[in-house]
Write an enzyme that holds these catalytic residues in place. Structure first.
Site, PDB file in Angstrom:
ATOM      1  NE  ARG A  86      11.347   4.178  -0.009  1.00  0.00           N
ATOM      2  CZ  ARG A  86      10.934   3.355   0.928  1.00  0.00           C
ATOM      3  NH1 ARG A  86      10.331   3.800   2.013  1.00  0.00           N
ATOM      4  NH2 ARG A  86      11.092   2.063   0.800  1.00  0.00           N
TER       5      ARG A  86
ATOM      6  CB  THR B 122       5.084   2.482   7.572  1.00  0.00           C
ATOM      7  OG1 THR B 122       6.283   1.886   7.112  1.00  0.00           O
ATOM      8  CG2 THR B 122       4.593   3.502   6.588  1.00  0.00           C
TER       9      THR B 122
ATOM     10  CB  SER C 273       8.125   2.531  -0.711  1.00  0.00           C
ATOM     11  OG  SER C 273       7.104   2.599   0.246  1.00  0.00           O
TER      12      SER C 273
ATOM     13  N   GLY D  68       2.627  -1.069   7.416  1.00  0.00           N
ATOM     14  CA  GLY D  68       2.571  -2.532   7.372  1.00  0.00           C
ATOM     15  C   GLY D  68       3.521  -3.182   6.395  1.00  0.00           C
ATOM     16  N   GLY D  69       4.561  -2.473   5.935  1.00  0.00           N
ATOM     17  CA  GLY D  69       5.543  -3.093   5.024  1.00  0.00           C
ATOM     18  C   GLY D  69       4.836  -3.659   3.808  1.00  0.00           C
TER      19      GLY D  69
HETATM   20  N1  GLY Z   1       9.547   0.522   4.569  1.00  0.00           N
HETATM   21  C1  GLY Z   1       8.286   0.044   4.148  1.00  0.00           C
HETATM   22  C2  GLY Z   1       7.895   0.561   2.815  1.00  0.00           C
HETATM   23  O1  GLY Z   1       8.375   1.602   2.420  1.00  0.00           O
HETATM   24  O2  GLY Z   1       7.139  -0.074   2.130  1.00  0.00           O
END
Ligand code: GLY
Length: 565
Positions: A100, A375, A446, A467-468
């Site tokens: 990350r 993503t 995340s 999909g966030g």
């Molecule tokens: N940026 C979306 C996630 O990492 O959940």
């Protein structure tokens, strides 16, 4: 009792793998005997499959797919972002790699607040200040060196060739790039890559990326130093300084991958392996499955108002807990065991009635021990028994929209995944607190949920999604569709989805995804609808434990490819 349980599983497997494909609305999944790669890009899946065919293992293929996605799927495939990889090795070992992005050393808690203390979302979502220190290159190389069998030069070469020679833009990719045309025009380095002399890139245009090819070649030659030191690091620092960013060469040089134990659970006798923090995905998925295991779903329940209601009630608790307890474990103690325990899930289950609750009446659980997330996902299995589940991101589609000049890649805008101010929603409407506050060197929380499901200790299902904030609900429903409703992998991925994340207290569904009856029933129960939207782009694999046939499915919501052999 045991006989009853095993005959239930046998019946489920019969349902999933029986040849009733002709009766289904979905096309047949892709079939393979030896290996499968499913990703959001046809070309990247083919690169991965080529590596598998040459005898590479799932990690070699995943790394090659990851680098290829950085070229062929620029909205989310990346070397300027970060990601997570969950690996099941043929010897039974499970591994989670956290690459990350990290907050730069000059980051500070209130860096996105204005002089009045108000959150300024424009600075956390766009431009150089929104970028975290990228982790993808370090992560892919770490995975290859420790768990792969091939040389970096061999797995990265297809990506270099794609960037050098170019490839014809598909209709969907040209549309995707066109949707950001205005953004790209703001930055000359981005316009240089994503427009042709200021004009839109059209379908069929041969999309060449010479600067990106050069960066990938430096990585091929020098390994991670080709990105985190030398020319590329200097280009990032120089542009960062010029454009109000805070990433330095020191941040890049210090970036490190963390190898962790995956978070583990069970669901109706299947083993679940998923991503621990700094993603909330694995814990949230297991907490939801543990709650839902207390219900008995059968085929007749699928997408009924009662099924959706139970799903949503579980999700309200899961997302409430996420808001309080989840953050980077290196900075905040995450009560993993408690959140993923069957006992805690049972307590939540007892609170769920067939009457709709309101999110405002649901608070994060009280941890007894404490009394005192655009993503992309790809799934790979090989002929040796290894499986890899990887989700990677730039955060928003095309990240912070800025291409590093001369290096040819987009930087992420991952800093928006931090909780910039307690209770203030990020771009996905997710709120957070102390656990996910900004600190230098910390990883932002995340939702990515790369997951592997085991049957009798062997890979049975590999899946994940972009999909966030909706990633968790998309992965959850894909799994439930298989394990509760006996869908094959294509049906499970195609099926319409719903989404609820506690706050805002709104239920989302896909167009034509629920019937009028279901809608009316839920409305009468007090549900507030947030409208229709497309939910996720799952990429999945199922393996028939009886004969080893591998089934792959890409999501029709995207334009990816399942490539098997
Ligand atoms: N940026 C979306 C996630 O990492 O959940």
């Amino acid at each position: 009792m045991r006989i009853l349980k095993s005959s239930k599983v046998a019946l489920l497997l019969l349902l999933i793998f029986s040849a009733d494909f002709l009766q289904a609305a979905s096309p047949d999944p892709e079939r393979g005997k030896k290996g499968m790669v499913v990703s959001a890009s046809d070309l990247a899946s083919q690169v991965g499959m080529l590596i598998l065919k040459r005898g590479g293992n799932a990690v070699d293929a995943a790394v090659a797919t990851g680098f290829a996605l950085a070229v062929t799927y620029p909205a989310a495939g990346n070397i300027g972002g970060g990601g997570f990889m969950v690996i099941h090795l043929k010897n039974g070992k499970d591994v989670a790699l956290d690459y990350r992005e990290k907050a730069p050393l000059k980051a500070s808690r209130n860096m996105y607040l204005d002089s009045l203390g108000n959150f300024d979302a424009s600075r956390s979502r766009e431009g150089f200040l929104s970028a975290g220190v990228p982790g993808s290159v370090a992560g892919l190389i770490y995975a290859l060196e420790k768990y792969g069998t091939m040389k970096l030069e061999d797995v990265i070469q297809p990506a270099i060739d794609l960037a050098t020679d170019g490839f014809p833009l598909s209709f969907r990719l040209s549309e995707s790039i066109a949707s950001e045309f205005r953004e790209f025009q703001k930055y000359s380095s981005s316009a240089k890559v994503f427009t042709e002399g200021g004009e839109l890139l059209k379908e069929g245009f041969i999309f060449k990326q010479p600067d990106l090819a050069l960066t990938l070649s430096l990585i091929k030659e020098h390994g991670r130093d080709g990105f985190y030191k030398g020319t590329v690091a200097e280009l990032i620092e120089k542009q960062s300084e010029k454009m109000g960013g805070i990433i330095t060469k020191e941040d890049l040089e210090n970036y490190s991958v963390v190898e962790k134990e995956p978070v583990k659970g069970t669901y109706r006798g299947f083993g679940i392996i998923s991503m621990p923090p700094s993603s909330s995905g694995g814990i949230a998925l297991i907490e939801a499955l543990n709650i839902l295991e207390n219900f008995s779903f059968d085929k007749s329940d699928w997408n009924s108002s009662l099924y959706i209601h139970r799903l949503v009630e579980a999700l309200r608790y899961v997302y409430a807990d996420r808001s309080k307890y989840l953050g980077d474990e290196a900075f905040y103690h995450v009560p993993k065991e408690w959140l993923t325990s069957k006992e805690y899930a049972r307590i939540i289950f007892m609170k769920i009635s067939d009457k709709a609750a309101l999110s405002k009446d649901i608070l994060p659980g009280v941890n007894p021990a404490e009394e005192s997330l655009q993503t992309t996902h790809y799934s790979v299995v090989d002929q040796y028994g290894n499986a890899v589940s990887t989700t990677t991101t730039l955060n928003s589609s095309y990240g912070c929209k800025i291409v590093v000049d001369g290096a040819g890649f987009l930087l992420n805008n991952e800093m928006d995944d931090f909780s910039a101010k307690p209770g203030e929603p990020n771009q996905y409407g997710l709120t957070g607190n102390e656990a996910n506050a900004i600190q230098p060197g910390k990883r932002m929380l995340s939702c990515m949920t790369p997951t592997i499901i085991l049957k009798d200790g062997k890979p049975f299902m590999v899946t994940g999604s972009p999909g966030g904030s909706t990633i968790i609900t998309v992965v959850l429903q894909t799994i439930l569709n298989v394990l509760d409703f006996g869908m094959n992998i294509q049906q499970a991925i195609d099926a319409p989805r719903i989404h609820h994340q506690w706050l805002p207290d709104e239920l989302y569904f896909e167009k034509f995804g629920i019937s009028k009856d279901t809608y009316d029933n839920l409305k009468n129960m007090g549900y507030v609808f947030g409208g229709t939207r497309t939910l996720g782009r799952a990429e999945g694999i199922l393996i028939n434990p009886k004969d080893g046939t591998i089934y792959g499915a890409t999501d029709p919501r995207g334009y990816g490819k399942a490539a098997g052999f």
